[in-house]
Design a protein around this motif. Structure first.
Motif, PDB file in Angstrom:
ATOM      1  N   ALA A  35       0.826  -1.211   0.000  1.00 40.60           N
ATOM      2  CA  ALA A  35       0.000   0.000   0.000  1.00 40.60           C
ATOM      3  C   ALA A  35       0.861   1.262   0.000  1.00 40.60           C
ATOM      4  O   ALA A  35       0.357   2.351   0.210  1.00 40.60           O
ATOM      5  CB  ALA A  35      -0.928   0.006   1.207  1.00 40.60           C
ATOM      6  N   VAL A  36       2.165   1.090  -0.224  1.00 41.48           N
ATOM      7  CA  VAL A  36       3.090   2.224  -0.276  1.00 41.48           C
ATOM      8  C   VAL A  36       3.972   2.037  -1.502  1.00 41.48           C
ATOM      9  O   VAL A  36       4.542   0.957  -1.707  1.00 41.48           O
ATOM     10  CB  VAL A  36       3.963   2.294   1.003  1.00 41.48           C
ATOM     11  N   ARG A  37       4.096   3.070  -2.326  1.00 47.32           N
ATOM     12  CA  ARG A  37       4.930   2.985  -3.524  1.00 47.32           C
ATOM     13  C   ARG A  37       6.375   2.652  -3.164  1.00 47.32           C
ATOM     14  O   ARG A  37       6.956   3.260  -2.275  1.00 47.32           O
ATOM     15  CB  ARG A  37       4.925   4.312  -4.270  1.00 47.32           C
ATOM     16  N   GLY A  38       6.933   1.699  -3.868  1.00 45.96           N
ATOM     17  CA  GLY A  38       8.352   1.397  -3.740  1.00 45.96           C
ATOM     18  C   GLY A  38       8.763   0.677  -2.469  1.00 45.96           C
ATOM     19  O   GLY A  38       9.943   0.419  -2.270  1.00 45.96           O
ATOM     20  N   GLU A  46       8.650 -14.782   5.368  1.00 45.95           N
ATOM     21  CA  GLU A  46       8.741 -13.753   6.412  1.00 45.95           C
ATOM     22  C   GLU A  46       7.380 -13.519   7.065  1.00 45.95           C
ATOM     23  O   GLU A  46       7.288 -13.384   8.290  1.00 45.95           O
ATOM     24  CB  GLU A  46       9.240 -12.430   5.825  1.00 45.95           C
ATOM     25  N   LEU A  47       6.343 -13.446   6.255  1.00 45.12           N
ATOM     26  CA  LEU A  47       5.002 -13.211   6.782  1.00 45.12           C
ATOM     27  C   LEU A  47       4.552 -14.369   7.657  1.00 45.12           C
ATOM     28  O   LEU A  47       3.993 -14.164   8.735  1.00 45.12           O
ATOM     29  CB  LEU A  47       4.014 -12.989   5.637  1.00 45.12           C
ATOM     30  N   GLU A  48       4.819 -15.591   7.213  1.00 47.02           N
ATOM     31  CA  GLU A  48       4.447 -16.756   8.016  1.00 47.02           C
ATOM     32  C   GLU A  48       5.261 -16.822   9.300  1.00 47.02           C
ATOM     33  O   GLU A  48       4.766 -17.304  10.324  1.00 47.02           O
ATOM     34  CB  GLU A  48       4.642 -18.041   7.204  1.00 47.02           C
ATOM     35  N   GLY A  49       6.495 -16.317   9.274  1.00 42.51           N
ATOM     36  CA  GLY A  49       7.306 -16.268  10.483  1.00 42.51           C
ATOM     37  C   GLY A  49       6.761 -15.287  11.502  1.00 42.51           C
ATOM     38  O   GLY A  49       6.760 -15.543  12.709  1.00 42.51           O
ATOM     39  N   ARG A  50       6.278 -14.148  11.017  1.00 45.00           N
ATOM     40  CA  ARG A  50       5.730 -13.114  11.903  1.00 45.00           C
ATOM     41  C   ARG A  50       4.326 -13.460  12.375  1.00 45.00           C
ATOM     42  O   ARG A  50       3.955 -13.168  13.505  1.00 45.00           O
ATOM     43  CB  ARG A  50       5.735 -11.774  11.179  1.00 45.00           C
ATOM     44  N   TRP A  51       3.534 -14.048  11.481  1.00 46.26           N
ATOM     45  CA  TRP A  51       2.155 -14.438  11.796  1.00 46.26           C
ATOM     46  C   TRP A  51       1.993 -15.924  11.479  1.00 46.26           C
ATOM     47  O   TRP A  51       1.478 -16.292  10.411  1.00 46.26           O
ATOM     48  CB  TRP A  51       1.160 -13.599  10.998  1.00 46.26           C
ATOM     49  N   PRO A  52       2.398 -16.808  12.396  1.00 50.58           N
ATOM     50  CA  PRO A  52       2.348 -18.251  12.127  1.00 50.58           C
ATOM     51  C   PRO A  52       0.952 -18.766  11.772  1.00 50.58           C
ATOM     52  O   PRO A  52       0.824 -19.782  11.092  1.00 50.58           O
ATOM     53  CB  PRO A  52       2.834 -18.885  13.435  1.00 50.58           C
ATOM     54  N   GLU A  53      -0.081 -18.054  12.203  1.00 51.75           N
ATOM     55  CA  GLU A  53      -1.451 -18.470  11.893  1.00 51.75           C
ATOM     56  C   GLU A  53      -1.726 -18.433  10.391  1.00 51.75           C
ATOM     57  O   GLU A  53      -2.706 -19.007   9.919  1.00 51.75           O
ATOM     58  CB  GLU A  53      -2.472 -17.557  12.596  1.00 51.75           C
ATOM     59  N   LEU A  54      -0.874 -17.726   9.635  1.00 52.33           N
ATOM     60  CA  LEU A  54      -1.061 -17.606   8.191  1.00 52.33           C
ATOM     61  C   LEU A  54      -0.373 -18.713   7.399  1.00 52.33           C
ATOM     62  O   LEU A  54      -0.504 -18.755   6.180  1.00 52.33           O
ATOM     63  CB  LEU A  54      -0.522 -16.251   7.703  1.00 52.33           C
ATOM     64  N   ALA A  55       0.338 -19.581   8.075  1.00 46.02           N
ATOM     65  CA  ALA A  55       1.113 -20.613   7.390  1.00 46.02           C
ATOM     66  C   ALA A  55       0.258 -21.373   6.384  1.00 46.02           C
ATOM     67  O   ALA A  55      -0.818 -21.870   6.719  1.00 46.02           O
ATOM     68  CB  ALA A  55       1.731 -21.568   8.404  1.00 46.02           C
ATOM     69  N   GLY A  56       0.730 -21.405   5.151  1.00 42.47           N
ATOM     70  CA  GLY A  56       0.044 -22.141   4.100  1.00 42.47           C
ATOM     71  C   GLY A  56      -1.135 -21.448   3.474  1.00 42.47           C
ATOM     72  O   GLY A  56      -1.745 -21.978   2.562  1.00 42.47           O
ATOM     73  N   ARG A  57      -1.460 -20.226   3.929  1.00 41.09           N
ATOM     74  CA  ARG A  57      -2.633 -19.551   3.354  1.00 41.09           C
ATOM     75  C   ARG A  57      -2.425 -18.062   3.145  1.00 41.09           C
ATOM     76  O   ARG A  57      -3.370 -17.282   3.110  1.00 41.09           O
ATOM     77  CB  ARG A  57      -3.869 -19.823   4.179  1.00 41.09           C
ATOM     78  N   VAL A  58      -1.160 -17.647   3.014  1.00 43.18           N
ATOM     79  CA  VAL A  58      -0.876 -16.243   2.738  1.00 43.18           C
ATOM     80  C   VAL A  58      -0.209 -16.136   1.367  1.00 43.18           C
ATOM     81  O   VAL A  58       0.568 -16.993   0.969  1.00 43.18           O
ATOM     82  CB  VAL A  58       0.009 -15.605   3.836  1.00 43.18           C
ATOM     83  N   GLU A  59      -0.580 -15.093   0.646  1.00 45.72           N
ATOM     84  CA  GLU A  59       0.007 -14.808  -0.659  1.00 45.72           C
ATOM     85  C   GLU A  59       0.366 -13.328  -0.700  1.00 45.72           C
ATOM     86  O   GLU A  59      -0.205 -12.523   0.042  1.00 45.72           O
ATOM     87  CB  GLU A  59      -0.987 -15.104  -1.782  1.00 45.72           C
ATOM     88  N   VAL A  60       1.300 -12.986  -1.569  1.00 47.15           N
ATOM     89  CA  VAL A  60       1.677 -11.596  -1.796  1.00 47.15           C
ATOM     90  C   VAL A  60       1.341 -11.273  -3.240  1.00 47.15           C
ATOM     91  O   VAL A  60       1.712 -12.007  -4.149  1.00 47.15           O
ATOM     92  CB  VAL A  60       3.177 -11.356  -1.518  1.00 47.15           C
ATOM     93  N   GLU A  61       0.596 -10.200  -3.460  1.00 43.84           N
ATOM     94  CA  GLU A  61       0.201  -9.770  -4.807  1.00 43.84           C
ATOM     95  C   GLU A  61       0.686  -8.349  -5.051  1.00 43.84           C
ATOM     96  O   GLU A  61       0.623  -7.510  -4.159  1.00 43.84           O
ATOM     97  CB  GLU A  61      -1.327  -9.773  -4.947  1.00 43.84           C
ATOM     98  N   ARG A  62       1.137  -8.125  -6.242  1.00 43.73           N
ATOM     99  CA  ARG A  62       1.502  -6.774  -6.653  1.00 43.73           C
ATOM    100  C   ARG A  62       0.704  -6.468  -7.915  1.00 43.73           C
ATOM    101  O   ARG A  62       0.776  -7.219  -8.874  1.00 43.73           O
ATOM    102  CB  ARG A  62       2.998  -6.686  -6.927  1.00 43.73           C
ATOM    103  N   GLY A  63      -0.036  -5.378  -7.886  1.00 42.15           N
ATOM    104  CA  GLY A  63      -0.835  -5.012  -9.049  1.00 42.15           C
ATOM    105  C   GLY A  63       0.012  -4.334 -10.093  1.00 42.15           C
ATOM    106  O   GLY A  63       1.192  -4.063  -9.886  1.00 42.15           O
ATOM    107  N   ASP A  64      -0.581  -4.030 -11.218  1.00 37.95           N
ATOM    108  CA  ASP A  64       0.152  -3.389 -12.299  1.00 37.95           C
ATOM    109  C   ASP A  64      -0.157  -1.892 -12.405  1.00 37.95           C
ATOM    110  O   ASP A  64       0.182  -1.258 -13.379  1.00 37.95           O
ATOM    111  CB  ASP A  64      -0.135  -4.093 -13.624  1.00 37.95           C
ATOM    112  N   LEU A  65      -0.804  -1.349 -11.386  1.00 38.97           N
ATOM    113  CA  LEU A  65      -1.142   0.067 -11.398  1.00 38.97           C
ATOM    114  C   LEU A  65      -0.131   0.841 -10.552  1.00 38.97           C
ATOM    115  O   LEU A  65       0.426   0.298  -9.597  1.00 38.97           O
ATOM    116  CB  LEU A  65      -2.558   0.272 -10.850  1.00 38.97           C
ATOM    117  N   GLY A  66       0.078   2.095 -10.851  1.00 39.05           N
ATOM    118  CA  GLY A  66       1.050   2.883 -10.108  1.00 39.05           C
ATOM    119  C   GLY A  66       0.563   3.343  -8.744  1.00 39.05           C
ATOM    120  O   GLY A  66       1.350   3.484  -7.812  1.00 39.05           O
TER     121      GLY A  66
END
Length: 124
Positions: A35-38, A46-66
């Motif tokens: 939600a922040v440019r750049g 890393e996300l699963e390490g910080r929030w173990p409850e997300l293990a196996g069900r977290v994804e990272v998406e980057r859109g194509d809009l600026g």
């Protein structure tokens, strides 16, 4: 179902992920969108390490809009998200006027419910 999180590596961003974990249902995917440019977004491990409850069900998406708010909205619409979660931080009225507000744009333009959270006093 899917929950989309407008993520920044800040106390409000961390509060948003924590709230998404609390709101998510068993087996539901939590998608992290920058939600922040750049800004560097943590990888899945890393996300699963910080929030173990997300293990196996977290994804990272980057859109194509600026624009980060457009990207969060685009991803949430494409995934037919059940909920968008975002963290709020204090801004002065002049700061909002000069710099705009990603959170405000998401709140106004999202096509699904939006949960806006603040970090706890201890985290800020």
């Amino acid at each position: 179902m899917t929950i989309v999180v407008a993520y920044a590596d800040t106390p409000p961003g961390h509060a948003a992920v924590t709230a998404a974990v609390a709101e998510s249902r068993e087996g539901e995917t939590v998608v992290i969108v920058p939600a922040v440019r750049g800004e560097r977004v943590p990888d899945v491990a890393e996300l699963e390490g910080r929030w173990p409850e997300l293990a196996g069900r977290v994804e990272v998406e980057r859109g194509d809009l600026g624009d980060p708010s457009d990207t969060v909205i685009q991803v949430s619409q494409r995934l037919d998200a059940r909920l968008v979660v975002l963290g709020l931080r204090a801004r002065t009225p002049v700061g909002k006027l000069v710099f705009g507000s990603t959170a405000q744009r998401i709140l106004l333009d999202a096509t699904c419910p939006v949960l806006a959270v603040k970090p706890s006093v201890a985290a800020s």
